[in-house]
Design a protein around this motif. Structure first.
Motif, PDB file in Angstrom:
ATOM      1  N   PRO A 270       0.673  -1.111  -0.015  1.00 20.93           N
ATOM      2  CA  PRO A 270       0.000  -0.081   0.083  1.00 20.93           C
ATOM      3  C   PRO A 270       0.898   1.279  -0.003  1.00 20.93           C
ATOM      4  N   PHE A 271       0.386   2.357  -0.556  1.00 21.32           N
ATOM      5  CA  PHE A 271       1.195   3.693  -0.476  1.00 21.32           C
ATOM      6  C   PHE A 271      -0.247   4.714  -0.732  1.00 21.32           C
ATOM      7  N   ARG A 272       0.328   5.775  -0.335  1.00 19.42           N
ATOM      8  CA  ARG A 272      -0.539   7.021  -0.279  1.00 19.42           C
ATOM      9  C   ARG A 272      -0.788   7.465  -1.780  1.00 19.42           C
ATOM     10  N   PRO A 273      -2.017   7.694  -2.435  1.00 14.72           N
ATOM     11  CA  PRO A 273      -2.179   7.961  -3.589  1.00 14.72           C
ATOM     12  C   PRO A 273      -1.359   9.163  -4.321  1.00 14.72           C
ATOM     13  N   GLU A 274      -0.964  10.110  -3.391  1.00 16.84           N
ATOM     14  CA  GLU A 274      -0.258  11.300  -3.838  1.00 16.84           C
ATOM     15  C   GLU A 274       1.285  10.810  -3.949  1.00 16.84           C
TER      16      GLU A 274
ATOM     17  N   ASP B 156      -8.545  -0.243   0.841  1.00 15.16           N
ATOM     18  CA  ASP B 156      -9.323   0.963   0.691  1.00 15.16           C
ATOM     19  C   ASP B 156      -8.670   1.710  -0.198  1.00 15.16           C
ATOM     20  N   LEU B 157      -9.307   1.693  -1.617  1.00 17.06           N
ATOM     21  CA  LEU B 157      -8.521   2.460  -2.514  1.00 17.06           C
ATOM     22  C   LEU B 157      -8.520   3.863  -2.513  1.00 17.06           C
ATOM     23  N   PHE B 158      -7.572   4.473  -2.582  1.00 15.05           N
ATOM     24  CA  PHE B 158      -7.439   5.931  -2.377  1.00 15.05           C
ATOM     25  C   PHE B 158      -7.578   6.377  -1.206  1.00 15.05           C
ATOM     26  N   GLY B 159      -7.673   5.499  -0.151  1.00 15.95           N
ATOM     27  CA  GLY B 159      -7.823   5.774   1.288  1.00 15.95           C
ATOM     28  C   GLY B 159      -9.377   6.283   1.421  1.00 15.95           C
ATOM     29  N   LYS B 160     -10.394   6.087   0.511  1.00 15.55           N
ATOM     30  CA  LYS B 160     -11.620   6.656   0.556  1.00 15.55           C
ATOM     31  C   LYS B 160     -12.457   5.423   0.332  1.00 15.55           C
ATOM     32  N   LEU B 161     -12.396   4.557  -0.199  1.00 17.41           N
ATOM     33  CA  LEU B 161     -13.492   3.488  -0.675  1.00 17.41           C
ATOM     34  C   LEU B 161     -13.205   2.341   0.193  1.00 17.41           C
ATOM     35  N   HIS B 162     -14.229   2.063   1.020  1.00 18.52           N
ATOM     36  CA  HIS B 162     -13.881   1.042   1.956  1.00 18.52           C
ATOM     37  C   HIS B 162     -14.732  -0.053   1.858  1.00 18.52           C
ATOM     38  N   ASP B 163     -15.141  -0.631   0.438  1.00 17.65           N
ATOM     39  CA  ASP B 163     -16.011  -1.776   0.237  1.00 17.65           C
ATOM     40  C   ASP B 163     -15.377  -2.909  -0.220  1.00 17.65           C
ATOM     41  N   ASP B 164     -14.192  -2.805  -0.323  1.00 17.29           N
ATOM     42  CA  ASP B 164     -13.560  -4.152  -1.089  1.00 17.29           C
ATOM     43  C   ASP B 164     -13.082  -5.120   0.091  1.00 17.29           C
TER      44      ASP B 164
END
Length: 196
Positions: A35-39, A175-183
């Motif tokens: 994992p890494f921060r999107p930025e 949690d894609l982009f640190g925002k989407l928590h449904d996967d």
């Protein structure tokens, strides 16, 4: 954790025999999330290239598959790339998403394309990237779920722009982009938690 420290950790883990021989995993598939921060995407792409070079120098061959590049390859092979480009402006985003989800269905199209690449390459570790670029028409948990039967012989590392979290209350989550928590995905290991 600074990029250089992450690089050193990743290199130490991935070049180690414990990792390469899939020791200590129990009966789990050898899937690892990086994992890494999107930025940090540009820096992470640079780190990934450095890892490929440095691991190659250490005698560890990497097979890199970018899901975005592979998606375009599949669309071109199926003869619908130009058609999709031409219709993109005139159809709704939802319609385009549904079309791409069908044409790039992981089980029917994406995983067979990955399997073909695995079969035609000599490698010790599979790198999967491009996860953010293929969202929302390809979801990372769907790729990993469908890949379990195809890529279990060698370690697979998915470079993931977001967080991979585990908690007793909610289980494991990508949690894609640190925002989407449904996967929800339970069978991978956070590579930063692996010992070198």
């Amino acid at each position: 954790m600074p990029m250089q420290v992450r690089f050193q950790h990743l290199f130490a883990v991935m070049s180690g025999q414990r990792f390469l021989k899939k020791q200590g995993l129990g009966n789990e598939v050898p899937f690892f999330i990086c994992p890494f921060r999107p930025e940090e995407t540009v820096e992470m792409e640079r780190l990934q290239r450095q890892l490929v070079n440095r691991l190659g120098q250490a005698g560890v061959q990497i097979l890199e598959i970018n899901l975005y590049d592979l998606s375009i390859e599949i669309l071109k092979e199926r003869g619908i790339w130009d058609q999709i480009l031409n219709m993109e402006e005139s159809v709704s985003k939802e319609h385009l998403k549904e079309l791409l989800q069908g044409v790039l269905d992981p089980e029917a199209h994406l995983i067979p394309a990955i399997a073909a690449k695995l079969a035609s390459a000599e490698f010790e570790i599979l790198f999967l990237s491009g996860v953010g670029e293929v969202f929302p028409y390809i979801r990372s948990h769907n790729v990993l779920n469908n890949l379990q039967s195809t890529a279990k012989e060698k370690p697979t590392v998915m470079f993931f722009p977001g967080a991979y979290t585990h908690s007793l209350e909610s289980g494991a989550s990508l949690d894609l982009f640190g925002k989407l928590h449904d996967d929800k995905y339970y069978r991978a290991f956070n590579i930063f938690h692996c010992e070198a």
